[in-house]
Scaffold this motif. Structure first.
Motif, PDB file in Angstrom:
ATOM      1  N   SER A   1       0.850  -1.198   0.000  1.00 36.77           N
ATOM      2  CA  SER A   1       0.000   0.000   0.000  1.00 36.77           C
ATOM      3  C   SER A   1       0.885   1.246   0.000  1.00 36.77           C
ATOM      4  CB  SER A   1      -0.941   0.013   1.212  1.00 36.77           C
ATOM      5  OG  SER A   1      -0.206   0.083   2.419  1.00 36.77           O
ATOM      6  N   TRP A   2       0.280   2.374  -0.311  1.00 35.25           N
ATOM      7  CA  TRP A   2       1.043   3.621  -0.409  1.00 35.25           C
ATOM      8  C   TRP A   2       0.105   4.810  -0.288  1.00 35.25           C
ATOM      9  CZ3 TRP A   2      -0.287   7.124  -4.212  1.00 35.25           C
ATOM     10  CH2 TRP A   2      -1.133   6.645  -5.208  1.00 35.25           C
ATOM     11  N   TYR A   3       0.685   5.956  -0.019  1.00 31.54           N
ATOM     12  CA  TYR A   3      -0.056   7.214  -0.104  1.00 31.54           C
ATOM     13  C   TYR A   3       0.944   8.337  -0.394  1.00 31.54           C
ATOM     14  CZ  TYR A   3       1.496   8.456   4.647  1.00 31.54           C
ATOM     15  OH  TYR A   3       2.256   8.757   5.746  1.00 31.54           O
ATOM     16  N   ALA A   4       0.449   9.435  -0.930  1.00 27.52           N
ATOM     17  CA  ALA A   4       1.297  10.581  -1.262  1.00 27.52           C
ATOM     18  C   ALA A   4       0.671  11.850  -0.703  1.00 27.52           C
ATOM     19  CB  ALA A   4       1.469  10.707  -2.777  1.00 27.52           C
ATOM     20  N   THR A   5       1.528  12.803  -0.346  1.00 21.23           N
ATOM     21  CA  THR A   5       1.052  14.089   0.168  1.00 21.23           C
ATOM     22  C   THR A   5       1.737  15.230  -0.577  1.00 21.23           C
ATOM     23  OG1 THR A   5       2.766  14.152   1.883  1.00 21.23           O
ATOM     24  CG2 THR A   5       0.636  13.145   2.474  1.00 21.23           C
ATOM     25  N   ALA A   6       1.109  16.390  -0.544  1.00 27.05           N
ATOM     26  CA  ALA A   6       1.691  17.593  -1.146  1.00 27.05           C
ATOM     27  C   ALA A   6       1.225  18.800  -0.355  1.00 27.05           C
ATOM     28  CB  ALA A   6       1.276  17.729  -2.612  1.00 27.05           C
TER      29      ALA A   6
ATOM     30  N   SER B   1       2.634  30.261  -2.718  1.00 27.94           N
ATOM     31  CA  SER B   1       2.790  29.255  -3.767  1.00 27.94           C
ATOM     32  C   SER B   1       1.599  28.297  -3.811  1.00 27.94           C
ATOM     33  CB  SER B   1       4.086  28.458  -3.561  1.00 27.94           C
ATOM     34  OG  SER B   1       4.029  27.697  -2.374  1.00 27.94           O
ATOM     35  N   GLY B   2       0.742  28.362  -2.796  1.00 32.45           N
ATOM     36  CA  GLY B   2      -0.444  27.513  -2.769  1.00 32.45           C
ATOM     37  C   GLY B   2      -1.186  27.651  -1.458  1.00 32.45           C
ATOM     38  N   ARG B   3      -2.436  27.203  -1.440  1.00 30.53           N
ATOM     39  CA  ARG B   3      -3.235  27.249  -0.207  1.00 30.53           C
ATOM     40  C   ARG B   3      -3.708  25.861   0.219  1.00 30.53           C
ATOM     41  NH1 ARG B   3      -5.664  31.822  -2.815  1.00 30.53           N
ATOM     42  NH2 ARG B   3      -4.903  33.782  -1.915  1.00 30.53           N
ATOM     43  N   LEU B   4      -3.917  24.973  -0.741  1.00 31.32           N
ATOM     44  CA  LEU B   4      -4.475  23.667  -0.429  1.00 31.32           C
ATOM     45  C   LEU B   4      -3.383  22.653  -0.106  1.00 31.32           C
ATOM     46  CD1 LEU B   4      -7.201  23.350  -3.226  1.00 31.32           C
ATOM     47  CD2 LEU B   4      -7.490  24.161  -0.875  1.00 31.32           C
ATOM     48  N   SER B   5      -3.700  21.739   0.805  1.00 33.56           N
ATOM     49  CA  SER B   5      -2.867  20.571   1.059  1.00 33.56           C
ATOM     50  C   SER B   5      -3.572  19.370   0.414  1.00 33.56           C
ATOM     51  CB  SER B   5      -2.697  20.342   2.556  1.00 33.56           C
ATOM     52  OG  SER B   5      -1.998  21.423   3.152  1.00 33.56           O
ATOM     53  N   PHE B   6      -2.777  18.408  -0.085  1.00 33.51           N
ATOM     54  CA  PHE B   6      -3.332  17.287  -0.840  1.00 33.51           C
ATOM     55  C   PHE B   6      -2.920  15.954  -0.219  1.00 33.51           C
ATOM     56  CE2 PHE B   6      -3.125  20.823  -3.735  1.00 33.51           C
ATOM     57  CZ  PHE B   6      -4.229  20.691  -4.561  1.00 33.51           C
ATOM     58  N   TYR B   7      -3.813  14.979  -0.354  1.00 36.52           N
ATOM     59  CA  TYR B   7      -3.546  13.609   0.088  1.00 36.52           C
ATOM     60  C   TYR B   7      -4.047  12.674  -1.005  1.00 36.52           C
ATOM     61  CZ  TYR B   7      -3.605   9.356   2.942  1.00 36.52           C
ATOM     62  OH  TYR B   7      -3.387   8.096   3.438  1.00 36.52           O
ATOM     63  N   LEU B   8      -3.197  11.736  -1.416  1.00 42.86           N
ATOM     64  CA  LEU B   8      -3.539  10.795  -2.478  1.00 42.86           C
ATOM     65  C   LEU B   8      -3.243   9.378  -2.026  1.00 42.86           C
ATOM     66  CD1 LEU B   8      -4.042  10.016  -5.578  1.00 42.86           C
ATOM     67  CD2 LEU B   8      -1.566  10.320  -5.829  1.00 42.86           C
TER      68      LEU B   8
ATOM     69  N   ARG C   1      -7.724  13.811  -2.146  1.00 42.83           N
ATOM     70  CA  ARG C   1      -8.471  14.704  -1.265  1.00 42.83           C
ATOM     71  C   ARG C   1      -7.645  15.962  -1.044  1.00 42.83           C
ATOM     72  NH1 ARG C   1      -9.231   9.461   2.144  1.00 42.83           N
ATOM     73  NH2 ARG C   1      -7.933   8.863   0.367  1.00 42.83           N
ATOM     74  N   SER C   2      -8.312  17.080  -0.870  1.00 43.09           N
ATOM     75  CA  SER C   2      -7.592  18.340  -0.677  1.00 43.09           C
ATOM     76  C   SER C   2      -8.373  19.248   0.257  1.00 43.09           C
ATOM     77  CB  SER C   2      -7.373  19.045  -2.013  1.00 43.09           C
ATOM     78  OG  SER C   2      -8.608  19.412  -2.617  1.00 43.09           O
ATOM     79  N   GLY C   3      -7.667  20.175   0.882  1.00 41.40           N
ATOM     80  CA  GLY C   3      -8.304  21.134   1.777  1.00 41.40           C
ATOM     81  C   GLY C   3      -7.300  22.156   2.263  1.00 41.40           C
ATOM     82  N   ASP C   4      -7.793  23.270   2.731  1.00 39.10           N
ATOM     83  CA  ASP C   4      -6.943  24.328   3.271  1.00 39.10           C
ATOM     84  C   ASP C   4      -6.659  24.011   4.732  1.00 39.10           C
ATOM     85  OD1 ASP C   4      -5.761  26.645   4.227  1.00 39.10           O
ATOM     86  OD2 ASP C   4      -7.035  27.984   3.050  1.00 39.10           O
TER      87      ASP C   4
ATOM     88  N   PRO D   1       0.189  19.306   6.531  1.00 41.23           N
ATOM     89  CA  PRO D   1      -0.347  18.121   5.879  1.00 41.23           C
ATOM     90  C   PRO D   1      -1.840  17.953   6.152  1.00 41.23           C
ATOM     91  CG  PRO D   1       1.759  17.626   6.887  1.00 41.23           C
ATOM     92  CD  PRO D   1       1.397  19.002   7.331  1.00 41.23           C
ATOM     93  N   LEU D   2      -2.544  17.457   5.166  1.00 38.37           N
ATOM     94  CA  LEU D   2      -3.980  17.264   5.298  1.00 38.37           C
ATOM     95  C   LEU D   2      -4.270  16.106   6.245  1.00 38.37           C
ATOM     96  CD1 LEU D   2      -6.656  18.390   4.084  1.00 38.37           C
ATOM     97  CD2 LEU D   2      -6.561  16.487   2.465  1.00 38.37           C
ATOM     98  N   VAL D   3      -5.164  16.335   7.166  1.00 40.17           N
ATOM     99  CA  VAL D   3      -5.564  15.287   8.101  1.00 40.17           C
ATOM    100  C   VAL D   3      -6.671  14.464   7.449  1.00 40.17           C
ATOM    101  CG1 VAL D   3      -6.541  14.777  10.369  1.00 40.17           C
ATOM    102  CG2 VAL D   3      -4.970  16.707  10.098  1.00 40.17           C
ATOM    103  N   VAL D   4      -6.379  13.167   7.237  1.00 42.99           N
ATOM    104  CA  VAL D   4      -7.343  12.273   6.589  1.00 42.99           C
ATOM    105  C   VAL D   4      -7.833  11.278   7.626  1.00 42.99           C
ATOM    106  CG1 VAL D   4      -7.693  10.568   4.790  1.00 42.99           C
ATOM    107  CG2 VAL D   4      -6.202  12.537   4.371  1.00 42.99           C
ATOM    108  N   LYS D   5      -9.119  11.311   7.862  1.00 46.26           N
ATOM    109  CA  LYS D   5      -9.706  10.401   8.849  1.00 46.26           C
ATOM    110  C   LYS D   5      -9.980   9.041   8.223  1.00 46.26           C
ATOM    111  CE  LYS D   5     -11.962  14.171  11.388  1.00 46.26           C
ATOM    112  NZ  LYS D   5     -13.271  14.718  11.860  1.00 46.26           N
ATOM    113  N   SER D   6      -9.563   8.010   8.912  1.00 48.08           N
ATOM    114  CA  SER D   6      -9.831   6.654   8.402  1.00 48.08           C
ATOM    115  C   SER D   6     -11.270   6.258   8.718  1.00 48.08           C
ATOM    116  CB  SER D   6      -8.855   5.663   9.065  1.00 48.08           C
ATOM    117  OG  SER D   6      -8.996   5.704  10.474  1.00 48.08           O
TER     118      SER D   6
END
Length: 258
Positions: free
Chosen positions: A218-223, A231-238, A244-247, A252-257
């Motif tokens: 498994s894997w995931y990526a962040t930006a 240079s940007g406002r949104l944080s990304f999770y893939l 998924r993205s959000g300000d 780093p974007l908090v992703v709830k499992s």
């Protein structure tokens, strides 16, 4: 009239006369000439001179010298894109003028390298033609240099989405040749499935990470933006389920499992 007064009047007349001659010798550029000059200056990376011939000028003029230099990588990318689409001889197939608006038809190359005719819009401001529309000029004047910062942020958000798509496709290609094992960022770069410039912030204004599980299944990526708000406002999770993205203030974007 005294000799001094006559001399002053003669000098004024001479200045007016030479000014009139200069104007006669340098008539306003036509829409086609303006378009040619704009693209030539952009190709030569004379950015201030080029944007002075466009509706972007009010935003460019409002930048400090440091801010202008901060935007230079974006301008460089624009010049590179122009070099790829527009030939050096700048083929103009025609122009149409209607009052203070004009359209110049410029030959360009599409993504497949095929020639196409692209319309270039111009408006007359004072006695000069500039590239753009009246609506765009009003928008830029209202926003000032903020227009450029917002445009850059939106462009970077699009760049990040494209890069995340490449990561997702890269993981598929990588795993197909490795018994379903996914790669980390260094391995994906070494395999040639994602570009090396993902390691720096210059091209997208974002910092990327590709994280792989210990078993490689498994894997995931962040930006996250290198400079939040600039240079940007949104944080990304893939991950394998999508993006998924959000300000999150640049963190780093908090992703709830689930």
């Amino acid at each position: 009239m005294s000799h001094r007064s006559r001399t002053t009047v003669c000098l004024l007349l001479l200045l007016l006369l030479t000014g009139s001659i200069a104007l006669a010798q340098n008539p306003p550029r036509s829409p086609s000439e303006t378009t040619r000059l704009f693209y030539t200056l952009l190709r030569e990376k004379k950015f201030r001179e080029a944007f002075a011939l466009s509706t972007y000028n009010p935003a460019i003029e409002a930048l400090t010298q440091q801010e202008f230099e901060d935007f230079r990588p974006d301008f460089e990318k624009m010049a590179l894109a122009i070099n790829e689409k527009v030939s050096e001889k700048l083929d103009v197939s025609g122009e149409q003028i209607s009052g203070d608006a004009a359209t110049v038809f410029l030959k360009m190359l599409d993504a497949d390298g095929k020639e196409k005719i692209e319309p270039v819009m111009l408006i007359k401001v004072g006695n000069q033609w500039i590239l753009g529309s009246a609506a765009h000029l009003a928008e830029v004047r209202k926003a000032g240099k903020k227009y450029l910062f917002d445009a850059r942020i939106n462009a970077h958000h699009d760049d990040v989405q494209d890069m995340l798509t490449r990561i997702s496709l890269g993981q598929v290609l990588y795993s197909q040749n490795r018994s379903g094992q996914f790669g980390n960022m260094a391995e994906l770069i070494a395999a040639g499935v994602i570009p090396k410039d993902i390691e720096t912030v210059e091209s997208t204004g974002y910092r990327f990470q590709v994280n792989r599980s210990t078993d490689g299944k498994s894997w995931y990526a962040t930006a996250e933006p290198a400079q939040y708000g600039r240079s940007g406002r949104l944080s990304f999770y893939l991950d394998a389920t999508g993006v998924r993205s959000g300000d999150n203030g640049g963190k780093p974007l908090v992703v709830k499992s689930n």
